[in-house]
Design an enzyme around this catalytic site. Structure first.
Site, PDB file in Angstrom:
ATOM      1  N   LYS A  73      -0.106   8.295  -2.172  1.00 53.07           N
ATOM      2  CA  LYS A  73       1.326   8.375  -2.447  1.00 53.07           C
ATOM      3  C   LYS A  73       1.659   9.594  -3.309  1.00 53.07           C
ATOM      4  CE  LYS A  73       1.666   4.789   0.049  1.00 53.07           C
ATOM      5  NZ  LYS A  73       1.943   3.377  -0.032  1.00 53.07           N
TER       6      LYS A  73
HETATM    7  C1  LIG Z   1       1.689   1.885   0.513  1.00 49.55           C
HETATM    8  C2  LIG Z   1       2.788   0.966   0.883  1.00 49.55           C
HETATM    9  C3  LIG Z   1       2.909  -0.333   0.334  1.00 49.55           C
HETATM   10  C4  LIG Z   1       1.835  -0.950  -0.501  1.00 49.55           C
HETATM   11  O1  LIG Z   1       1.528  -0.240  -1.624  1.00 49.55           O
HETATM   12  P1  LIG Z   1       0.251  -0.647  -2.487  1.00 49.55           P
HETATM   13  O2  LIG Z   1       0.486   0.042  -3.797  1.00 49.55           O
HETATM   14  O3  LIG Z   1      -0.949  -0.148  -1.779  1.00 49.55           O
HETATM   15  O4  LIG Z   1       0.251  -2.126  -2.620  1.00 49.55           O
HETATM   16  C5  LIG Z   1       4.020  -1.076   0.646  1.00 49.55           C
HETATM   17  N1  LIG Z   1       4.974  -0.611   1.463  1.00 49.55           N
HETATM   18  C6  LIG Z   1       4.883   0.605   2.027  1.00 49.55           C
HETATM   19  C7  LIG Z   1       5.992   1.074   2.909  1.00 49.55           C
HETATM   20  C8  LIG Z   1       3.781   1.419   1.777  1.00 49.55           C
HETATM   21  O5  LIG Z   1       3.686   2.632   2.363  1.00 49.55           O
END
Ligand SMILES: *Cc1c(COP(=O)(O)O)cnc(C)c1O
Length: 387
Positions: free
Chosen positions: A186
């Site tokens: 991210k």
């Molecule tokens: C990455 C992601 C999540 C989950 O995030 P985590 O921190 O890995 O739990 C949820 N929704 C979307 C759209 C994502 O891309």
């Protein structure tokens, strides 16, 4: 040819976070402590909200789960979300005891389509979970209007949307709750990590309790030198707290969020320019009065126009040592949701088509100019038949 594989979503790690992790470890405090508190404060400043409206947790999935509990969801409640999302969005609705309901996306924005949301509202609907796909803001005016008309909570999945803005408002501060991810790929990363922003400070108080076993005092208070404090378990909570080791990364990552966004904007613009005229669909430019977080650069490959399938494109990129990804095969394509919720991909034709044609190219701020050139050359080569 390049000498090493270009990883998809490579984190941009610098000496500052390496040093901060070492300091945390040397301080002896690696669990939830001063660095988590500092990260929360800086995140609140970045999002222009007060300090008492944010809570750090250990993932966006956790953030979504505790937000949904705080929103008062229970068995039999229906929650509307998009079929073009990561499974965690839907799983957290199920973990909160509610029933997920899908509303198809708009083909240009790839975000949930408010007209489709309206069709799916029933007397049991309690909440909407818009996902700002790739970092592009959803149509929040229409979503808020629907929410007000039907008394629904809005929980924004901001996993792609740290830098996103909509008509002057920052993503995650528009609905009742905003949930962020700091997963490795991210825009700001802590390895694993997440954050909740809530409209009401009272919700954050509850979320902090829910995220630490349901205990009424957090660990920092318990073990600080202000005297011993007993804790009381006031509900059946979870183990969702962030550690100082994670926050040590987050603090420095967040300080570079704008510089990294600018770098991704350069790469994004180069892709947009370089792929004009190729038989593929490029992402739509950001809408006026919004800010796109530029988390993903996705192209659509229609087999009829391109002469090859999306999957053969992914294979060709892999042979050229370029990591790609798919965001996302639509939720109804997965057997669990089909079997347990009766979702049929054919009922969400836009998400189905998008999920079958989409390919995400590397867009990390870590990419060098040479790597960007190489990705462009490779994509152009594949589309002109030099696979
Ligand atoms: C990455 C992601 C999540 C989950 O995030 P985590 O921190 O890995 O739990 C949820 N929704 C979307 C759209 C994502 O891309």
């Amino acid at each position: 040819m390049i000498d090493k594989f270009i990883m998809f979503g490579a984190p941009q790690i610098e000496q500052a976070e390496i040093d901060e992790i070492i300091s945390a470890m040397k301080s002896g405090w690696i669990g939830t402590g001063p660095r988590v508190a500092g990260f929360e404060s800086e995140f609140a400043v970045y999002k222009s909200v007060t300090r008492n409206r944010v809570a750090a947790v250990n993932s966006c999935t956790a953030a979504l789960h505790v937000s949904m509990i705080a929103a008062g969801l229970k068995g039999g409640d229906e929650v509307i979300t998009t079929p073009l999302t990561f499974c965690a969005t839907v799983n957290s609705i199920i973990h909160a005891g509610a029933t997920p309901v899908l509303a198809d996306i708009h083909p240009d924005t790839m975000n949930i389509n408010p007209a489709e949301i309206e069709k799916m509202i029933t007397p049991r609907t309690r909440a909407i979970v818009p996902v700002h796909y790739a970092g592009r803001s959803c149509d929040m005016d229409s979503i808020k209007q629907l929410a007000e008309k039907h008394s629904l909570k809005v929980i924004e999945d901001c996993a792609h949307a740290i830098e996103t803005e909509y008509k002057g408002q920052k993503a995650g501060t528009i609905g009742d709750y905003g949930c962020f991810s700091f997963y490795v790929t991210k825009n700001v990363m802590t390895g694993e990590g997440g954050m909740v922003i809530a409209k009401k400070e009272k919700d954050i108080e509850r979320i902090k309790i829910l995220a630490l076993h349901g205990m009424s005092k957090d660990a920092w208070d318990r073990f600080s030198d202000n005297g011993f404090k007993h804790y009381q378990v006031v509900e059946c909570g979870f183990k969702y707290n962030m550690m100082d080791i994670q926050a040590a990364m987050g603090i420095h990552q967040l300080r570079r969020v704008e510089a990294n966004w600018k770098r991704r904007e350069e790469i994004w613009n180069r892709f947009q320019e370089a792929f004009e005229g190729l038989p593929l669909t490029r992402p739509m430019e950001p809408e006026p009065d919004t800010r796109h977080a530029l988390h993903l650069y996705t192209i659509l490959i229609d087999e009829k126009t391109a002469g090859f399938t999306r999957d053969s494109f992914l294979d060709a990129m892999h042979r050229k040592k370029i990591g790609t990804s798919v965001h996302y095969l639509s939720i109804p394509e997965h057997p669990f949701y089909r079997e347990n919720y009766g979702f049929d991909p054919a009922h969400f034709p836009v998400a189905r088509k998008t999920g079958r044609e989409t390919a995400s190219l590397p867009l990390s701020a870590k990419l060098t100019d040479n790597e960007v050139d190489y990705i462009i050359e490779s994509v152009r080569g594949i589309f002109s038949g030099k696979k």
